[in-house]
Write a protein that holds these residues in place. Structure first.
Motif, PDB file in Angstrom:
ATOM      1  N   LYS A 105      63.994  39.197  39.729  1.00 17.78           N
ATOM      2  CA  LYS A 105      65.390  39.308  39.751  1.00 17.78           C
ATOM      3  C   LYS A 105      66.006  40.342  40.831  1.00 17.78           C
ATOM      4  CE  LYS A 105      69.012  40.373  36.550  1.00 17.78           C
ATOM      5  NZ  LYS A 105      69.461  40.753  35.108  1.00 17.78           N
ATOM      6  N   GLY A 106      65.491  41.494  40.547  1.00 19.52           N
ATOM      7  CA  GLY A 106      65.984  42.677  41.304  1.00 19.52           C
ATOM      8  C   GLY A 106      65.525  42.306  42.850  1.00 19.52           C
ATOM      9  N   LEU A 107      64.172  41.742  43.009  1.00 17.98           N
ATOM     10  CA  LEU A 107      64.166  41.394  44.603  1.00 17.98           C
ATOM     11  C   LEU A 107      65.101  40.444  45.057  1.00 17.98           C
ATOM     12  CD1 LEU A 107      61.953  42.176  46.519  1.00 17.98           C
ATOM     13  CD2 LEU A 107      60.796  40.139  46.057  1.00 17.98           C
ATOM     14  N   LEU A 108      65.625  39.398  44.440  1.00 16.75           N
ATOM     15  CA  LEU A 108      66.518  38.426  44.939  1.00 16.75           C
ATOM     16  C   LEU A 108      67.910  39.170  44.965  1.00 16.75           C
ATOM     17  CD1 LEU A 108      65.940  35.300  42.652  1.00 16.75           C
ATOM     18  CD2 LEU A 108      65.709  35.744  45.183  1.00 16.75           C
ATOM     19  N   GLU A 109      68.324  40.294  44.253  1.00 13.93           N
ATOM     20  CA  GLU A 109      69.522  41.005  44.422  1.00 13.93           C
ATOM     21  C   GLU A 109      69.340  41.933  45.554  1.00 13.93           C
ATOM     22  OE1 GLU A 109      71.633  42.485  40.868  1.00 13.93           O
ATOM     23  OE2 GLU A 109      69.611  41.977  39.765  1.00 13.93           O
ATOM     24  N   VAL A 110      68.344  42.471  45.924  1.00 17.09           N
ATOM     25  CA  VAL A 110      68.212  43.368  47.053  1.00 17.09           C
ATOM     26  C   VAL A 110      68.266  42.651  48.221  1.00 17.09           C
ATOM     27  CG1 VAL A 110      66.748  44.809  48.011  1.00 17.09           C
ATOM     28  CG2 VAL A 110      66.783  45.069  45.772  1.00 17.09           C
ATOM     29  N   VAL A 111      67.691  41.402  48.410  1.00 21.12           N
ATOM     30  CA  VAL A 111      67.582  40.729  49.685  1.00 21.12           C
ATOM     31  C   VAL A 111      69.313  40.135  49.829  1.00 21.12           C
ATOM     32  CG1 VAL A 111      66.770  38.497  50.820  1.00 21.12           C
ATOM     33  CG2 VAL A 111      65.333  40.093  49.492  1.00 21.12           C
ATOM     34  N   SER A 112      69.639  39.540  48.706  1.00 20.74           N
ATOM     35  CA  SER A 112      71.097  39.117  48.977  1.00 20.74           C
ATOM     36  C   SER A 112      72.177  40.067  49.201  1.00 20.74           C
ATOM     37  CB  SER A 112      71.375  38.268  47.596  1.00 20.74           C
ATOM     38  OG  SER A 112      70.810  37.328  47.158  1.00 20.74           O
ATOM     39  N   SER A 113      71.879  41.396  49.136  1.00 20.28           N
ATOM     40  CA  SER A 113      72.612  42.419  49.449  1.00 20.28           C
ATOM     41  C   SER A 113      72.553  42.948  50.897  1.00 20.28           C
ATOM     42  CB  SER A 113      72.584  43.761  48.641  1.00 20.28           C
ATOM     43  OG  SER A 113      72.909  43.176  47.162  1.00 20.28           O
ATOM     44  N   SER A 114      71.781  42.227  51.678  1.00 20.18           N
ATOM     45  CA  SER A 114      71.475  42.618  53.099  1.00 20.18           C
ATOM     46  C   SER A 114      72.730  42.397  53.888  1.00 20.18           C
ATOM     47  CB  SER A 114      70.407  41.698  53.861  1.00 20.18           C
ATOM     48  OG  SER A 114      69.194  41.667  52.981  1.00 20.18           O
ATOM     49  N   ALA A 115      72.834  43.113  54.912  1.00 19.96           N
ATOM     50  CA  ALA A 115      73.715  43.267  55.789  1.00 19.96           C
ATOM     51  C   ALA A 115      74.092  42.086  56.670  1.00 19.96           C
ATOM     52  CB  ALA A 115      73.934  44.742  56.808  1.00 19.96           C
ATOM     53  N   GLU A 116      72.838  41.383  56.707  1.00 24.73           N
ATOM     54  CA  GLU A 116      72.964  40.170  57.790  1.00 24.73           C
ATOM     55  C   GLU A 116      73.759  38.972  56.925  1.00 24.73           C
ATOM     56  OE1 GLU A 116      69.841  42.365  59.544  1.00 24.73           O
ATOM     57  OE2 GLU A 116      70.568  42.030  57.310  1.00 24.73           O
ATOM     58  N   PHE A 117      73.838  39.239  55.616  1.00 26.46           N
ATOM     59  CA  PHE A 117      74.740  38.167  54.961  1.00 26.46           C
ATOM     60  C   PHE A 117      76.232  38.423  54.689  1.00 26.46           C
ATOM     61  CE2 PHE A 117      70.067  37.307  52.815  1.00 26.46           C
ATOM     62  CZ  PHE A 117      70.006  36.424  53.888  1.00 26.46           C
ATOM     63  N   GLU A 118      76.788  39.344  55.193  1.00 29.32           N
ATOM     64  CA  GLU A 118      77.997  39.673  55.093  1.00 29.32           C
ATOM     65  C   GLU A 118      79.078  38.787  55.765  1.00 29.32           C
ATOM     66  OE1 GLU A 118      78.783  43.601  56.594  1.00 29.32           O
ATOM     67  OE2 GLU A 118      77.863  44.665  54.858  1.00 29.32           O
ATOM     68  N   VAL A 119      78.290  37.930  56.587  1.00 37.56           N
ATOM     69  CA  VAL A 119      79.118  36.969  57.384  1.00 37.56           C
ATOM     70  C   VAL A 119      78.916  35.423  56.813  1.00 37.56           C
ATOM     71  CG1 VAL A 119      78.868  38.017  59.455  1.00 37.56           C
ATOM     72  CG2 VAL A 119      77.273  36.534  58.597  1.00 37.56           C
ATOM     73  N   VAL A 120      78.472  35.327  55.696  1.00 37.42           N
ATOM     74  CA  VAL A 120      78.442  34.339  54.931  1.00 37.42           C
ATOM     75  C   VAL A 120      79.720  33.862  54.359  1.00 37.42           C
ATOM     76  CG1 VAL A 120      77.704  33.046  52.767  1.00 37.42           C
ATOM     77  CG2 VAL A 120      75.907  34.474  54.074  1.00 37.42           C
ATOM     78  N   PRO A 121      80.449  32.658  54.740  1.00 29.14           N
ATOM     79  CA  PRO A 121      81.826  32.587  54.434  1.00 29.14           C
ATOM     80  C   PRO A 121      81.979  32.040  53.000  1.00 29.14           C
ATOM     81  CG  PRO A 121      80.786  30.650  55.589  1.00 29.14           C
ATOM     82  CD  PRO A 121      79.675  31.749  55.493  1.00 29.14           C
ATOM     83  N   ILE A 122      83.126  32.501  52.540  1.00 27.20           N
ATOM     84  CA  ILE A 122      83.819  32.080  51.077  1.00 27.20           C
ATOM     85  C   ILE A 122      84.695  31.084  51.563  1.00 27.20           C
ATOM     86  CG2 ILE A 122      84.602  32.901  49.016  1.00 27.20           C
ATOM     87  CD1 ILE A 122      81.812  33.604  49.500  1.00 27.20           C
ATOM     88  N   ARG A 123      84.973  30.107  51.056  1.00 28.19           N
ATOM     89  CA  ARG A 123      85.982  29.169  51.343  1.00 28.19           C
ATOM     90  C   ARG A 123      87.060  28.613  50.256  1.00 28.19           C
ATOM     91  NH1 ARG A 123      81.135  27.426  53.240  1.00 28.19           N
ATOM     92  NH2 ARG A 123      80.789  27.113  55.678  1.00 28.19           N
ATOM     93  N   ARG A 124      88.046  28.357  50.379  1.00 27.39           N
ATOM     94  CA  ARG A 124      88.987  28.054  49.461  1.00 27.39           C
ATOM     95  C   ARG A 124      88.474  26.967  48.404  1.00 27.39           C
ATOM     96  NH1 ARG A 124      94.623  24.530  50.201  1.00 27.39           N
ATOM     97  NH2 ARG A 124      95.526  25.141  48.145  1.00 27.39           N
ATOM     98  N   HIS A 125      88.417  27.233  47.012  1.00 24.78           N
ATOM     99  CA  HIS A 125      88.228  26.439  45.837  1.00 24.78           C
ATOM    100  C   HIS A 125      86.627  26.289  45.825  1.00 24.78           C
ATOM    101  CE1 HIS A 125      92.133  25.586  45.424  1.00 24.78           C
ATOM    102  NE2 HIS A 125      92.432  24.670  46.412  1.00 24.78           N
ATOM    103  N   GLU A 126      85.831  27.165  46.616  1.00 23.73           N
ATOM    104  CA  GLU A 126      84.489  27.149  46.357  1.00 23.73           C
ATOM    105  C   GLU A 126      84.003  27.847  45.449  1.00 23.73           C
ATOM    106  OE1 GLU A 126      81.523  27.305  50.204  1.00 23.73           O
ATOM    107  OE2 GLU A 126      82.102  29.188  49.644  1.00 23.73           O
ATOM    108  N   ASP A 127      84.878  28.686  44.506  1.00 19.86           N
ATOM    109  CA  ASP A 127      84.260  29.379  43.272  1.00 19.86           C
ATOM    110  C   ASP A 127      83.937  28.395  42.287  1.00 19.86           C
ATOM    111  OD1 ASP A 127      86.970  28.604  43.750  1.00 19.86           O
ATOM    112  OD2 ASP A 127      87.317  30.111  41.764  1.00 19.86           O
ATOM    113  N   VAL A 128      84.838  27.152  42.334  1.00 19.41           N
ATOM    114  CA  VAL A 128      84.555  26.204  41.151  1.00 19.41           C
ATOM    115  C   VAL A 128      83.040  25.554  41.382  1.00 19.41           C
ATOM    116  CG1 VAL A 128      85.296  23.922  40.384  1.00 19.41           C
ATOM    117  CG2 VAL A 128      86.954  25.614  41.108  1.00 19.41           C
TER     118      VAL A 128
END
Length: 735
Positions: A551-574
């Motif tokens: 769990k901690g490993l996945l959180e750390v990797v997901s927090s990498s600077a390389e993933f700051e450009v992953v887009p968040i689109r409209r209504h994607e939160d649903v």
């Protein structure tokens, strides 16, 4: 050679002077001394102008022009043969091939623009692709002449054709052994067509000059610009240091500073071609931004000069500000309101009384928009409510509010001043650089890891090869320079280098000895090897502990600077909420608007084999987490059985295997399993201590050798990992 082909010595002198490996042979041919007495008559000029626009076409209108053409044709054959011999003797494969093509065009009186079947008595205008047909009846139907099918079929098989394959074996010194097996396919010899013999020339070129084709070179000023700039800069730097010439061919759109960009890449001025956008053959639609700063904190800083520019240049005029995203619209509006309040003029941009627009504000759905409009600042983006859009347009067009902040995606949907924005289509795209803000740390770190940079002076020298260094002197205001003198420029670069190296030292990626010598530490070499950001490595160092679990490993990797450009689109939160409910690993802080949380979900979705487009995440995560390569490539969890990596081994099959062994499979399934098992690497590891005099303290050299068992029949086969759930090819790796 001049004697053999009856070419004058003046022509040979012209050929020696102008023929180059990249020069057009046809232009040099036109300079031949044999044609200097060819007259140009007044009455021919109109026809020559028509001919220039339509060539290649036959000349029929003027008798004297036909006579001149015959004269040129009689001399052209031997002159072009002489030029071909010159290029061949000098080892220039490309111009030699071009000269040979011209020879054949002159001898056969056929341009390369025509079909090869044009030499036949009955021309087949629809002969494209007939070489792949076998039946004469099919050919006759294709060309619309059923009776000519047999003749065309015979002529097609008269075309001389050889199949050639090359095998090159490197040898010591400057030589290499090359063999060229020849085979004759379906080629029918006919003495009436071919005569007594048919000559074939095999051109073999030893390419010892490097070539880089830089396509879409305008991207140097875009989001991937720093990486693109570093690649070209390093190529030129290595070429200069090794004295190995490298040719760079760059292609791109019309640019405002094309000459400057070309000269930076080492192109002489006569080889730089920049065509105005006005000469496009078809209409183009696009918007060239003048400033591109993808980092949001820096955009907040950029709003300050924007506010000052409005106050100075357009205190009473309507203003439109374009920003990268809808999120940035609201942030920029809030920032402008702060500036107005700081100047003690909170209603600076409101041109009417608040009571006059209050009825419109009461009908708005967006509460934040109500607040900004009450201060004379509107924002407009693609996700707004339709009624809110109409109210914003009405208030801005009427002049009630002065400032409109729009997302870049709405540049062409805005009803305001479209003609003004269209002018950008007819202007060259300006290119400026943002290497210092985006990639300079990682660029220096990569060069330090391979020891291209070993001290601070090397760092300065490396920086002078970048396009950023050139643009600083060309456009100093853009880069916050107040002077372009040598001393001022040197001081600015020295400060930039010192700050960058200090950041790398603080992140424990490099060390500096005696305030001069630079070397890479273990973290720096890891970051350079896996091409990940120094910020990411620093985060890993602070976050990864001895007892860190999945769990901690996945959180750390997901927090990498390389993933700051992953887009968040409209209504994607649903969609992300539904996905989160189906995934096994949960976290305390849930934020469906954060790129790192979306990455966290997409990684779990991949491991759970939920079909989602996680390609962008997967391409980066292997470098970021090399210790979990097998888990990512085969799309399995750490608790899953290793048998699940094998195709068709679903949980039910694995249970039966665990209990009683594998039951029967179909032939196709067994073939898939066999392919995976046969490709599974069997490695042997051996080590040997390099002979030397060793003492306590200094490091020792241990040579480790890896060997892989490969079947004799598969030595040249595909060695990629069998991973049907991974979106790209992957070579075997281990850890």
């Amino acid at each position: 050679m001049a004697l053999h082909y009856y070419v004058t010595y003046n022509s040979m002198m012209v050929y020696n002077q102008h023929l180059r490996p990249t020069m057009s042979t046809f232009r040099v041919f036109a300079l031949s001394n044999e044609f200097k007495l060819l007259p140009v008559r007044q009455e021919e000029k109109l026809e020559l102008a028509k001919l220039l626009e339509r060539v290649p076409i036959p000349v029929k209108e003027s008798f004297v022009l036909v006579a001149d053409m015959v004269f040129v044709q009689q001399s052209a054959g031997r002159i072009l043969r002489a030029m071909f011999e010159i290029c061949l003797k000098r080892g220039w494969a490309v111009p030699a091939k071009a000269a040979l093509d011209l020879c054949k065009m002159v001898e056969k009186r056929i341009s390369r623009a025509y079909q090869p079947m044009s030499f036949a008595k009955r021309k087949a205008s629809n002969s494209h692709g007939i070489g792949t047909l076998i039946c004469p009846l099919e050919i006759g139907e294709l060309i619309g002449m059923a009776n000519a099918g047999r003749l065309v079929h015979r002529l097609v098989h008269n075309f001389p054709k050889l199949q050639l394959s090359a095998q090159v074996q490197p040898s010591p010194a400057l030589y290499s052994a090359s063999t060229f097996p020849l085979s004759i396919p379906d080629f029918q010899w006919d003495e009436k067509v071919h005569g007594g013999a048919e000559s074939f020339l095999i051109l073999v070129e030893d390419v010892d000059v490097g070539l880089i084709i830089a396509d879409e070179v305008q991207l140097v000023g875009g989001e991937v610009g720093p990486t693109y700039e570093v690649v070209i800069s390093r190529t030129r730097y290595v070429s200069a240091q090794t004295e190995s010439k490298t040719r760079i061919v760059a292609c791109g759109v019309s640019l405002a500073n094309a000459k400057d960009l070309g000269e930076w890449m080492g192109a002489p001025s006569h080889t730089i071609f920049n065509f105005s956008p006005r000469y496009r053959t078809s209409a183009r639609h696009g918007y060239p931004p003048s400033v591109t700063i993808p980092h949001f904190p820096l955009l907040m800083i950029a709003s300050t000069p924007a506010y000052l520019a409005i106050v100075e240049h357009a205190p009473t005029k309507p203003v439109v500000i374009f920003v990268p995203s809808r999120k940035q619209c609201r942030l920029t509006a809030d920032n402008l309101m702060i500036h107005c309040t700081a100047d003690d003029k909170p209603d600076r941009f409101l041109n009417v009384e608040l009571a006059d627009i209050q009825p419109h504000l009461d009908h708005l759905c967006d509460e934040g928009l109500k607040e900004t409009l009450s201060k004379g600042i509107a924002y407009f983006h693609e996700a707004m409510d339709r009624q809110d859009k109409r109210i914003v347009q009405r208030l801005f067009e009427s002049g009630a509010v002065q400032v409109l902040i729009a997302s870049k995606d709405t540049a062409w949907s805005l009803p305001t001043r479209k003609d003004y924005y269209k002018k950008f289509l007819a202007e060259g795209l300006p290119i400026e650089i943002h290497l210092p803000t985006d990639l300079l740390h990682d660029y220096f770190l990569a060069e330090i890891a391979v020891k291209t940079i070993e001290n601070k002076q090397d760092t300065m020298d490396t920086l002078t090869w970048t396009y950023f260094y050139r643009r600083m002197t060309q456009n100093p205001n853009y880069y916050n320079l107040h002077d372009v003198s040598h001393q001022h420029l040197s001081d600015h670069l020295s400060e930039l280098v010192e700050n960058t190296l200090t950041d790398l030292v603080n992140s424990k990626c490099i060390s500096i000895e005696d305030d001069m010598d630079i070397s890479a530490l273990n973290l720096g070499m890891i970051a350079a090897y896996y091409t990940i950001s120094y910020v990411t490595v620093e985060v890993y160092t602070l976050s990864l502990k001895e007892r860190t679990k999945l769990k901690g490993l996945l959180e750390v990797v997901s927090s990498s600077a390389e993933f700051e450009v992953v887009p968040i689109r409209r209504h994607e939160d649903v969609i992300l909420r539904r996905l989160y409910d189906r995934l096994p690993v949960k976290i305390d802080e849930v934020n469906f608007e954060a790129p790192h949380f979306k990455t966290f979900l997409l990684l779990q979705a991949h491991f759970s084999r939920i079909q989602l487009p996680a390609d962008l995440i997967l391409e980066k995560v292997l470098n970021l987490l090399s210790a979990c390569v097998d888990m990512c490539v085969q799309a399995v969890w750490d608790k899953d059985s290793p048998l699940r990596q094998i195709p068709h081994f679903e949980p039910e099959v694995i249970k039966r295997c665990t209990a009683a062994g594998i039951e029967s499979m179909s032939t196709a399934q067994m073939q898939d399993v066999a392919a995976f098992v046969n490709s599974y690497p069997t490695l042997g590891v051996s080590h040997e201590l390099v002979k030397d005099e060793y003492t306590a303290g200094p490091p020792i050299i241990l040579q480790v050798s890896l060997s892989r068992d490969v079947d004799e029949d598969d030595e040249e086969g595909d060695q990629n990992v069998v991973a049907p759930y991974y979106p790209a090819k992957r070579w075997p790796t281990g850890g």
